[in-house]
Design a protein around this motif. Structure first.
Motif, PDB file in Angstrom:
ATOM      1  N   UNK A 154       0.816  -1.204  -0.192  1.00  0.00           N
ATOM      2  CA  UNK A 154       0.036  -0.081   0.100  1.00  0.00           C
ATOM      3  C   UNK A 154       0.831   1.262  -0.092  1.00  0.00           C
ATOM      4  N   UNK A 155       0.421   2.172  -0.488  1.00  0.00           N
ATOM      5  CA  UNK A 155       0.987   3.546  -0.503  1.00  0.00           C
ATOM      6  C   UNK A 155      -0.016   4.544   0.084  1.00  0.00           C
ATOM      7  N   UNK A 156       0.883   5.344   1.125  1.00  0.00           N
ATOM      8  CA  UNK A 156       0.083   6.304   1.954  1.00  0.00           C
ATOM      9  C   UNK A 156       0.975   7.337   2.206  1.00  0.00           C
ATOM     10  N   UNK A 157       0.467   8.540   2.592  1.00  0.00           N
ATOM     11  CA  UNK A 157       1.098   9.761   3.041  1.00  0.00           C
ATOM     12  C   UNK A 157       1.343   9.512   4.575  1.00  0.00           C
ATOM     13  N   UNK A 158       2.549   9.897   4.989  1.00  0.00           N
ATOM     14  CA  UNK A 158       2.687  10.042   6.458  1.00  0.00           C
ATOM     15  C   UNK A 158       3.730   8.747   6.910  1.00  0.00           C
ATOM     16  N   UNK A 159       3.705   8.647   8.247  1.00  0.00           N
ATOM     17  CA  UNK A 159       4.439   7.638   8.747  1.00  0.00           C
ATOM     18  C   UNK A 159       3.839   6.094   8.300  1.00  0.00           C
ATOM     19  N   UNK A 160       4.409   5.191   7.907  1.00  0.00           N
ATOM     20  CA  UNK A 160       3.877   3.916   7.627  1.00  0.00           C
ATOM     21  C   UNK A 160       4.861   2.804   8.683  1.00  0.00           C
ATOM     22  N   UNK A 161       4.094   1.836   8.971  1.00  0.00           N
ATOM     23  CA  UNK A 161       4.784   0.537   9.592  1.00  0.00           C
ATOM     24  C   UNK A 161       4.872  -0.492   8.360  1.00  0.00           C
ATOM     25  N   UNK A 162       5.780  -1.404   8.498  1.00  0.00           N
ATOM     26  CA  UNK A 162       6.010  -2.367   7.669  1.00  0.00           C
ATOM     27  C   UNK A 162       5.043  -3.279   7.431  1.00  0.00           C
ATOM     28  N   UNK A 163       4.575  -3.869   8.265  1.00  0.00           N
ATOM     29  CA  UNK A 163       3.655  -5.124   8.241  1.00  0.00           C
ATOM     30  C   UNK A 163       2.274  -4.853   9.166  1.00  0.00           C
ATOM     31  N   UNK A 164       1.095  -5.381   8.758  1.00  0.00           N
ATOM     32  CA  UNK A 164      -0.024  -5.340   9.504  1.00  0.00           C
ATOM     33  C   UNK A 164       0.106  -6.185  10.756  1.00  0.00           C
ATOM     34  N   UNK A 165      -0.494  -5.568  11.696  1.00  0.00           N
ATOM     35  CA  UNK A 165      -0.440  -6.269  13.025  1.00  0.00           C
ATOM     36  C   UNK A 165      -0.937  -7.764  12.934  1.00  0.00           C
ATOM     37  N   UNK A 166      -0.426  -8.587  13.417  1.00  0.00           N
ATOM     38  CA  UNK A 166      -0.843 -10.070  13.463  1.00  0.00           C
ATOM     39  C   UNK A 166      -2.100 -10.545  14.055  1.00  0.00           C
ATOM     40  N   UNK A 167      -2.516  -9.477  14.956  1.00  0.00           N
ATOM     41  CA  UNK A 167      -3.552  -9.901  15.843  1.00  0.00           C
ATOM     42  C   UNK A 167      -4.817  -9.956  14.784  1.00  0.00           C
ATOM     43  N   UNK A 168      -5.063  -9.613  13.725  1.00  0.00           N
ATOM     44  CA  UNK A 168      -6.087  -9.916  12.831  1.00  0.00           C
ATOM     45  C   UNK A 168      -6.275 -11.142  12.518  1.00  0.00           C
ATOM     46  N   UNK A 169      -5.217 -12.067  12.445  1.00  0.00           N
ATOM     47  CA  UNK A 169      -5.030 -13.280  12.059  1.00  0.00           C
ATOM     48  C   UNK A 169      -5.753 -14.197  12.936  1.00  0.00           C
ATOM     49  N   UNK A 170      -5.787 -13.711  14.209  1.00  0.00           N
ATOM     50  CA  UNK A 170      -6.324 -14.678  15.370  1.00  0.00           C
ATOM     51  C   UNK A 170      -7.394 -13.917  16.304  1.00  0.00           C
TER      52      UNK A 170
END
Length: 260
Positions: free
Chosen positions: A118-134
């Motif tokens: 994804x592309x977005x303005x501002x500060x971005x983290x590398x990965x999605x938080x894994x909590x969504x998977x569980x």
């Protein structure tokens, strides 16, 4: 981790560090009970906690722990020990948001678990938080409603219940063995310290958490009348005021002395 595990572990560590002063070890135990005041109790809507993920963030970060340490280093020790144990838990239990609220400056993720960039303005983290998977195994208040950046610190304890009870019983057993030379007298002094020296803050914590957990686990899912809600809020408020009342007398800042 359960609250009793946090308190028992901090008390055990406190006894090793401050064996000559039981009251300081008890202060560490009291400090270990403070971070979970950020739980999703009746003062806030459960949906708000699910959206903003405040539990294990609001009072589970370096800034809160440092502030408590500056106020009273023994309470601060308990807060840090609490954070240490929670930091070892898996994403199912939420880990801790160590740098809250600075981490909230990160508004988006660069890559999700489907591999989409994804592309977005501002500060971005590398990965999605894994909590969504569980999310199906996480506590309701810890389930993420949207994809979030990976802001939290997690550990190796995949079976948190097993780790919880292991640490609790190990800490309890350690305390008994550590004080085995005069165990009965130690228990008398311990109970006296907890309920006589720190009366208000102890009763306040018990009142706040017992009513709060009753609401969180049972009452909020039932048809509770307005009068009952008022009674719950009043009881928790009383507990909170008792914590603050005696807590302010525990001010014990660290004093730095110049060496001669």
């Amino acid at each position: 981790m359960n609250l009793n595990t946090h308190v028992a572990f901090a008390l055990a560590v406190g006894l090793v560090l401050f064996h000559n002063d039981l009251s300081l070890a008890v202060l560490a135990g009291i400090g270990a009970a403070l971070p979970d005041l950020d739980r999703e109790y009746i003062f806030t809507r459960r949906a708000m906690f699910a959206r903003y993920q405040l539990h294990r963030a609001l009072f589970h970060n370096l800034f809160f722990a440092s502030a408590v340490t500056l106020f009273n280093p023994y309470l601060g020790l308990g807060v840090f020990l609490h954070m240490l144990l929670d930091m070892l838990t898996s994403p199912t239990d939420g880990g801790i948001e160590l740098f809250f609220p600075l981490g909230r400056l990160v508004k988006d993720i660069k890559m999700d678990y489907e591999g989409r960039v994804r592309t977005s303005r501002g500060i971005m983290w590398l990965l999605e938080d894994p909590v969504r998977l569980i999310n199906r195994t996480a506590d309701v208040g810890l389930r993420e409603t949207v994809k979030m950046p990976w802001l939290r610190v997690y550990g190796p304890f995949k079976n948190s219940r097993l780790a919880d009870w292991t640490i609790f019983y190990f800490s309890f057993l350690f305390i008994q063995l550590f004080e085995i030379h005069d165990l009965l007298n130690w228990w008398i002094q311990f109970l006296s310290t907890v309920f006589l020296k720190y009366t208000f803050i102890t009763i306040g914590l018990v009142l706040f958490y017992s009513i709060g957990e009753l609401w969180r686990k049972k009452l909020q899912f039932k048809n509770v009348t307005d009068n009952q809600k008022l009674a719950i809020i009043s009881g928790m408020t009383l507990g909170g005021l008792m914590i603050i009342y005696q807590g302010q007398s525990l001010f014990m800042p660290v004093r730095l002395t110049k060496s001669k």
